[in-house]
Motif scaffolding. Structure first.
Motif, PDB file in Angstrom:
ATOM      1  N   MET A  15       0.801  -1.165  -0.049  1.00  0.00           N
ATOM      2  CA  MET A  15       0.123   0.139  -0.094  1.00  0.00           C
ATOM      3  C   MET A  15       0.957   1.264  -0.005  1.00  0.00           C
ATOM      4  SD  MET A  15      -3.304   1.411   0.294  1.00  0.00           S
ATOM      5  CE  MET A  15      -4.167   0.232   1.060  1.00  0.00           C
ATOM      6  N   PHE A  16       0.793   2.135  -0.744  1.00  0.00           N
ATOM      7  CA  PHE A  16       1.281   3.235  -1.189  1.00  0.00           C
ATOM      8  C   PHE A  16       0.374   4.297  -0.338  1.00  0.00           C
ATOM      9  CE2 PHE A  16       2.955   0.634  -4.394  1.00  0.00           C
ATOM     10  CZ  PHE A  16       4.539   0.710  -4.122  1.00  0.00           C
ATOM     11  N   ARG A  17       0.805   5.186   0.405  1.00  0.00           N
ATOM     12  CA  ARG A  17       0.031   6.378   0.912  1.00  0.00           C
ATOM     13  C   ARG A  17       0.909   7.583   1.253  1.00  0.00           C
ATOM     14  NH1 ARG A  17      -4.188   4.707   3.989  1.00  0.00           N
ATOM     15  NH2 ARG A  17      -3.090   2.638   4.198  1.00  0.00           N
ATOM     16  N   LEU A  18       0.058   8.523   0.544  1.00  0.00           N
ATOM     17  CA  LEU A  18       0.549  10.014   0.856  1.00  0.00           C
ATOM     18  C   LEU A  18       0.475  10.282   2.392  1.00  0.00           C
ATOM     19  CD1 LEU A  18      -1.236  11.769  -1.961  1.00  0.00           C
ATOM     20  CD2 LEU A  18       1.172  11.174  -1.816  1.00  0.00           C
ATOM     21  N   ASP A  56      -4.871   9.288   0.728  1.00  0.00           N
ATOM     22  CA  ASP A  56      -5.526   7.860   0.587  1.00  0.00           C
ATOM     23  C   ASP A  56      -4.310   7.034   0.184  1.00  0.00           C
ATOM     24  OD1 ASP A  56      -8.056   8.493   1.111  1.00  0.00           O
ATOM     25  OD2 ASP A  56      -8.443   9.182  -0.905  1.00  0.00           O
ATOM     26  N   GLY A  57      -4.511   5.910   0.425  1.00  0.00           N
ATOM     27  CA  GLY A  57      -3.423   4.795  -0.132  1.00  0.00           C
ATOM     28  C   GLY A  57      -3.977   4.002  -1.340  1.00  0.00           C
ATOM     29  N   HIS A  58      -2.908   3.561  -2.034  1.00  0.00           N
ATOM     30  CA  HIS A  58      -3.151   2.968  -3.414  1.00  0.00           C
ATOM     31  C   HIS A  58      -2.222   1.704  -3.431  1.00  0.00           C
ATOM     32  CE1 HIS A  58      -5.191   6.407  -4.954  1.00  0.00           C
ATOM     33  NE2 HIS A  58      -4.093   7.203  -4.664  1.00  0.00           N
ATOM     34  N   ARG A  59      -2.785   0.574  -3.967  1.00  0.00           N
ATOM     35  CA  ARG A  59      -2.147  -0.577  -3.993  1.00  0.00           C
ATOM     36  C   ARG A  59      -1.244  -0.647  -5.304  1.00  0.00           C
ATOM     37  NH1 ARG A  59      -5.576  -4.920  -5.394  1.00  0.00           N
ATOM     38  NH2 ARG A  59      -6.712  -3.303  -6.513  1.00  0.00           N
ATOM     39  N   PHE A  60      -0.184  -1.224  -5.420  1.00  0.00           N
ATOM     40  CA  PHE A  60       0.662  -1.310  -6.532  1.00  0.00           C
ATOM     41  C   PHE A  60      -0.264  -1.718  -7.763  1.00  0.00           C
ATOM     42  CE2 PHE A  60       3.898  -3.435  -9.055  1.00  0.00           C
ATOM     43  CZ  PHE A  60       4.706  -2.673  -9.441  1.00  0.00           C
ATOM     44  N   ALA A  61      -0.831  -2.588  -7.823  1.00  0.00           N
ATOM     45  CA  ALA A  61      -1.803  -3.097  -8.777  1.00  0.00           C
ATOM     46  C   ALA A  61      -2.535  -1.989  -9.352  1.00  0.00           C
ATOM     47  CB  ALA A  61      -2.701  -4.271  -8.518  1.00  0.00           C
ATOM     48  N   ASP A  62      -2.942  -0.983  -8.494  1.00  0.00           N
ATOM     49  CA  ASP A  62      -3.992   0.179  -9.103  1.00  0.00           C
ATOM     50  C   ASP A  62      -2.748   1.168  -9.451  1.00  0.00           C
ATOM     51  OD1 ASP A  62      -5.983  -0.806  -7.702  1.00  0.00           O
ATOM     52  OD2 ASP A  62      -5.607   0.483  -5.832  1.00  0.00           O
ATOM     53  N   THR A  70      10.651  -3.939 -11.144  1.00  0.00           N
ATOM     54  CA  THR A  70      11.542  -5.017 -10.624  1.00  0.00           C
ATOM     55  C   THR A  70      11.112  -5.151  -9.258  1.00  0.00           C
ATOM     56  OG1 THR A  70      13.289  -4.330 -12.238  1.00  0.00           O
ATOM     57  CG2 THR A  70      13.982  -5.645 -10.476  1.00  0.00           C
ATOM     58  N   SER A  71      11.638  -6.390  -8.708  1.00  0.00           N
ATOM     59  CA  SER A  71      11.641  -6.840  -7.150  1.00  0.00           C
ATOM     60  C   SER A  71      10.740  -6.247  -6.216  1.00  0.00           C
ATOM     61  CB  SER A  71      13.066  -6.385  -7.126  1.00  0.00           C
ATOM     62  OG  SER A  71      14.073  -7.302  -7.498  1.00  0.00           O
ATOM     63  N   PRO A  72       9.269  -6.148  -6.590  1.00  0.00           N
ATOM     64  CA  PRO A  72       8.350  -5.828  -5.681  1.00  0.00           C
ATOM     65  C   PRO A  72       8.638  -6.659  -4.309  1.00  0.00           C
ATOM     66  CG  PRO A  72       7.068  -6.730  -7.143  1.00  0.00           C
ATOM     67  CD  PRO A  72       8.548  -6.705  -7.754  1.00  0.00           C
ATOM     68  N   HIS A  73       8.042  -6.106  -3.214  1.00  0.00           N
ATOM     69  CA  HIS A  73       8.084  -7.138  -2.127  1.00  0.00           C
ATOM     70  C   HIS A  73       6.953  -8.279  -2.295  1.00  0.00           C
ATOM     71  CE1 HIS A  73       7.009  -8.360   2.183  1.00  0.00           C
ATOM     72  NE2 HIS A  73       8.082  -7.813   2.491  1.00  0.00           N
ATOM     73  N   PRO A  74       7.246  -9.481  -1.790  1.00  0.00           N
ATOM     74  CA  PRO A  74       6.248 -10.639  -2.154  1.00  0.00           C
ATOM     75  C   PRO A  74       4.693 -10.151  -1.626  1.00  0.00           C
ATOM     76  CG  PRO A  74       8.199 -11.543  -1.044  1.00  0.00           C
ATOM     77  CD  PRO A  74       8.180  -9.986  -1.081  1.00  0.00           C
ATOM     78  N   LYS A  75       4.567  -9.417  -0.598  1.00  0.00           N
ATOM     79  CA  LYS A  75       3.195  -8.926  -0.306  1.00  0.00           C
ATOM     80  C   LYS A  75       2.514  -7.949  -1.393  1.00  0.00           C
ATOM     81  CE  LYS A  75       4.168  -4.341   1.981  1.00  0.00           C
ATOM     82  NZ  LYS A  75       4.085  -3.731   0.711  1.00  0.00           N
ATOM     83  N   ASP A  76       3.293  -7.608  -2.393  1.00  0.00           N
ATOM     84  CA  ASP A  76       2.562  -6.863  -3.412  1.00  0.00           C
ATOM     85  C   ASP A  76       2.377  -7.783  -4.841  1.00  0.00           C
ATOM     86  OD1 ASP A  76       2.893  -4.333  -2.398  1.00  0.00           O
ATOM     87  OD2 ASP A  76       4.947  -4.243  -2.588  1.00  0.00           O
TER      88      ASP A  76
END
Length: 86
Positions: free
Chosen positions: A1-4, A8-14, A31-37
């Motif tokens: 989750m990326f959050r300012l 609001d937060g955003h998922r990597f897929a979004d 390249t190389s996202p965390h396994p949770k992503d």
């Protein structure tokens, strides 16, 4: 989750969805996202969008859950292998 900080937060897929929709001719690679992503919706998006490179780099930190815990990676060997099997 990326959050300012104040937003609001955003998922990597979004994020990947939005970037790949900008221009079908634009090739998108990451390249190389965390396994949770690596949720199923990310893999589905990669399969649906021809401009998203379908290369996965799954870095292996350790084959031992105990070592991963000591490294504070936040996932186990079993969870990692399950992700790869999916």
């Amino acid at each position: 989750m990326f959050r300012l900080r104040q937003g609001d937060g955003h998922r990597f897929a979004d994020l990947l969805d939005a970037v790949s929709a900008l221009d079908p001719e634009l090739r998108v690679r990451f390249t190389s996202p965390h396994p949770k992503d690596y949720p199923p919706d990310l893999l589905t998006l990669m399969a649906e969008r021809p401009n998203i490179c379908n290369h996965l780099h799954m870095p292996a930190q350790s084959g031992s859950t105990t070592v991963l815990e000591r490294m504070r990676r936040g996932y186990s060997r079993e969870a990692y292998l399950e992700l790869i099997d999916d």
